[in-house]
Design a protein around this motif. Structure first.
Motif, PDB file in Angstrom:
ATOM      1  N   HIS A  63     -57.371 -37.557  62.289  1.00  0.00           N
ATOM      2  CA  HIS A  63     -56.706 -37.804  60.675  1.00  0.00           C
ATOM      3  C   HIS A  63     -56.923 -39.324  60.871  1.00  0.00           C
ATOM      4  CE1 HIS A  63     -54.602 -33.863  61.047  1.00  0.00           C
ATOM      5  NE2 HIS A  63     -54.253 -34.555  62.411  1.00  0.00           N
ATOM      6  N   SER A  64     -57.095 -39.746  58.851  1.00  0.00           N
ATOM      7  CA  SER A  64     -56.731 -40.605  58.723  1.00  0.00           C
ATOM      8  C   SER A  64     -57.780 -41.704  59.645  1.00  0.00           C
ATOM      9  CB  SER A  64     -54.990 -41.027  58.724  1.00  0.00           C
ATOM     10  OG  SER A  64     -54.277 -40.249  58.408  1.00  0.00           O
ATOM     11  N   PRO A  66     -60.998 -44.122  58.978  1.00  0.00           N
ATOM     12  CA  PRO A  66     -60.663 -45.397  57.854  1.00  0.00           C
ATOM     13  C   PRO A  66     -62.495 -45.152  57.282  1.00  0.00           C
ATOM     14  CG  PRO A  66     -60.729 -46.514  59.625  1.00  0.00           C
ATOM     15  CD  PRO A  66     -60.395 -45.720  60.180  1.00  0.00           C
ATOM     16  N   ALA A  92     -56.518 -41.364  65.637  1.00  0.00           N
ATOM     17  CA  ALA A  92     -56.564 -40.345  64.742  1.00  0.00           C
ATOM     18  C   ALA A  92     -55.530 -39.067  65.140  1.00  0.00           C
ATOM     19  CB  ALA A  92     -57.715 -40.647  64.485  1.00  0.00           C
ATOM     20  N   TRP A  95     -51.335 -38.159  61.100  1.00  0.00           N
ATOM     21  CA  TRP A  95     -51.610 -38.981  59.453  1.00  0.00           C
ATOM     22  C   TRP A  95     -51.415 -40.378  59.429  1.00  0.00           C
ATOM     23  CZ3 TRP A  95     -54.502 -35.266  57.660  1.00  0.00           C
ATOM     24  CH2 TRP A  95     -54.298 -33.954  57.554  1.00  0.00           C
ATOM     25  N   LYS A  96     -51.723 -41.086  58.759  1.00  0.00           N
ATOM     26  CA  LYS A  96     -51.247 -42.230  58.657  1.00  0.00           C
ATOM     27  C   LYS A  96     -50.118 -41.646  56.879  1.00  0.00           C
ATOM     28  CE  LYS A  96     -52.599 -46.328  55.542  1.00  0.00           C
ATOM     29  NZ  LYS A  96     -51.716 -47.283  56.193  1.00  0.00           N
ATOM     30  N   GLN A  97     -49.396 -42.647  57.493  1.00  0.00           N
ATOM     31  CA  GLN A  97     -47.884 -41.784  57.336  1.00  0.00           C
ATOM     32  C   GLN A  97     -47.702 -42.668  55.017  1.00  0.00           C
ATOM     33  OE1 GLN A  97     -45.778 -40.267  57.380  1.00  0.00           O
ATOM     34  NE2 GLN A  97     -44.554 -40.196  55.581  1.00  0.00           N
ATOM     35  N   GLY A  99     -50.164 -42.664  53.353  1.00  0.00           N
ATOM     36  CA  GLY A  99     -51.521 -42.975  53.081  1.00  0.00           C
ATOM     37  C   GLY A  99     -52.914 -42.280  52.618  1.00  0.00           C
ATOM     38  N   ASP A 113     -54.310 -48.390  49.469  1.00  0.00           N
ATOM     39  CA  ASP A 113     -54.450 -48.670  50.607  1.00  0.00           C
ATOM     40  C   ASP A 113     -55.049 -46.628  51.559  1.00  0.00           C
ATOM     41  OD1 ASP A 113     -56.311 -49.360  53.206  1.00  0.00           O
ATOM     42  OD2 ASP A 113     -53.726 -49.360  54.726  1.00  0.00           O
ATOM     43  N   CYS A 114     -55.995 -46.604  50.795  1.00  0.00           N
ATOM     44  CA  CYS A 114     -56.183 -45.088  51.006  1.00  0.00           C
ATOM     45  C   CYS A 114     -57.782 -44.199  51.502  1.00  0.00           C
ATOM     46  CB  CYS A 114     -55.974 -44.287  49.438  1.00  0.00           C
ATOM     47  SG  CYS A 114     -56.846 -44.805  48.000  1.00  0.00           S
ATOM     48  N   TYR A 116     -59.152 -42.940  53.575  1.00  0.00           N
ATOM     49  CA  TYR A 116     -59.469 -42.657  54.894  1.00  0.00           C
ATOM     50  C   TYR A 116     -60.243 -41.386  54.540  1.00  0.00           C
ATOM     51  CZ  TYR A 116     -56.463 -46.461  55.861  1.00  0.00           C
ATOM     52  OH  TYR A 116     -55.313 -47.602  55.984  1.00  0.00           O
ATOM     53  N   HIS A 118     -60.499 -36.977  56.695  1.00  0.00           N
ATOM     54  CA  HIS A 118     -59.607 -36.231  57.786  1.00  0.00           C
ATOM     55  C   HIS A 118     -61.443 -35.165  58.520  1.00  0.00           C
ATOM     56  CE1 HIS A 118     -56.060 -38.131  56.092  1.00  0.00           C
ATOM     57  NE2 HIS A 118     -56.270 -38.120  55.156  1.00  0.00           N
TER      58      HIS A 118
END
Length: 255
Positions: A63-64, A66, A92, A95-97, A99, A113-114, A116, A118
């Motif tokens: 997840h998430s 970068p 990973a 999820w990045k909360q 994000g 800041d998005c 990302y 998966h």
């Protein structure tokens, strides 16, 4: 140039419909650490987790991850820059909360800041039992270029094709609404005469990340298909028409 070609997923993409997602989906996230799920990526090791998706198949999920630097401050309304590498093991497993990219509907949600993505890998590929590298499918979400994200629940049927022996599925975030598509003369003057393609540039950067890292997950970087529905389909046509997309994917599905 890549060719627009079917991959047997047309009915699936149609089933996704044209609804605008409103919340991230976390129902099948696992917190169980498995060292077998630590993969060595270009920027360093990253550890994912096992998850059981709605059709009952088990997939490995990262997840998430970068792929681009946060497009904030002086980097806002500019071509995205590749994400800086990390030190140590990148976690990973969840999820990045928040994000996902800023949404257009009220109340406003998301963040700048998005950038990302998966990665969803079939069980047999993730555990190393697959006989060969498998194709990679990169899904570009819809939402009118205003809303949506790679971690919303409308991608669940799509991710089901990751298991048990299907393809690696990558879902991505890209800048939306005013952050992704703003066209003004001042920005055009600063950017060589054009502005407003930041979301498209994000998609291309994500595809470069996929080509560079696919093999680490058991994917074949020579067999990348990009697919999208609704405004994601519009993005497919833009990608097909852009010289900067040459070499980034081999097939495309636009619905």
């Amino acid at each position: 140039m890549p060719q627009s070609t079917p991959l047997g997923l047309g009915a699936l993409l149609l089933a996704l419909g044209h609804s605008h997602p409103t919340s991230p989906h976390q129902a099948w996230v696992s917190d169980v650490r498995d060292l077998a799920l630590t993969k060595e990526l270009v920027c360093g090791p990253a550890t994912g987790s096992w998850a059981t998706i709605p059709d009952g198949n088990r997939v490995a999920v990262w997840h998430s991850l970068p792929y681009g630097e946060p497009p904030v401050g002086e980097k806002r309304w500019r071509a995205p820059q590749a994400a800086a590498c990390w030190e140590g093991d990148f976690d990973a497993r969840s999820w990045k909360q928040g994000g996902y990219c800023v949404q257009s509907h009220l109340p406003v949600s998301g963040t700048e800041d998005c950038l990302y993505l998966h990665v969803h890998v079939p069980e047999g590929v993730a555990n190393g039992s697959a006989a060969e590298k498998v194709p990679v499918l990169v899904y570009i979400h819809g939402g009118g270029l205003m809303d949506g994200g790679g971690q919303f629940e409308h991608v669940d049927p799509f991710v089901s094709h990751a298991g048990p022996d299907g393809v690696i599925v990558v879902t991505i975030n890209y800048r939306l609404n005013i952050f992704g598509w703003l066209v003004v003369e001042e920005l055009s003057q600063e950017n060589g005469g054009t502005s407003g393609n930041y979301g498209l540039l994000d998609q291309q950067l994500a595809l470069r990340w996929v080509k560079a890292n696919a093999a680490a997950f058991g994917g074949d970087p020579a067999r990348v298909t990009v697919a999208g529905q609704s405004s994601g389909g519009t993005s497919i046509f833009a990608l097909l028409g852009s010289p900067a997309s040459v070499g980034l994917f081999e097939a495309a599905i636009a619905l």
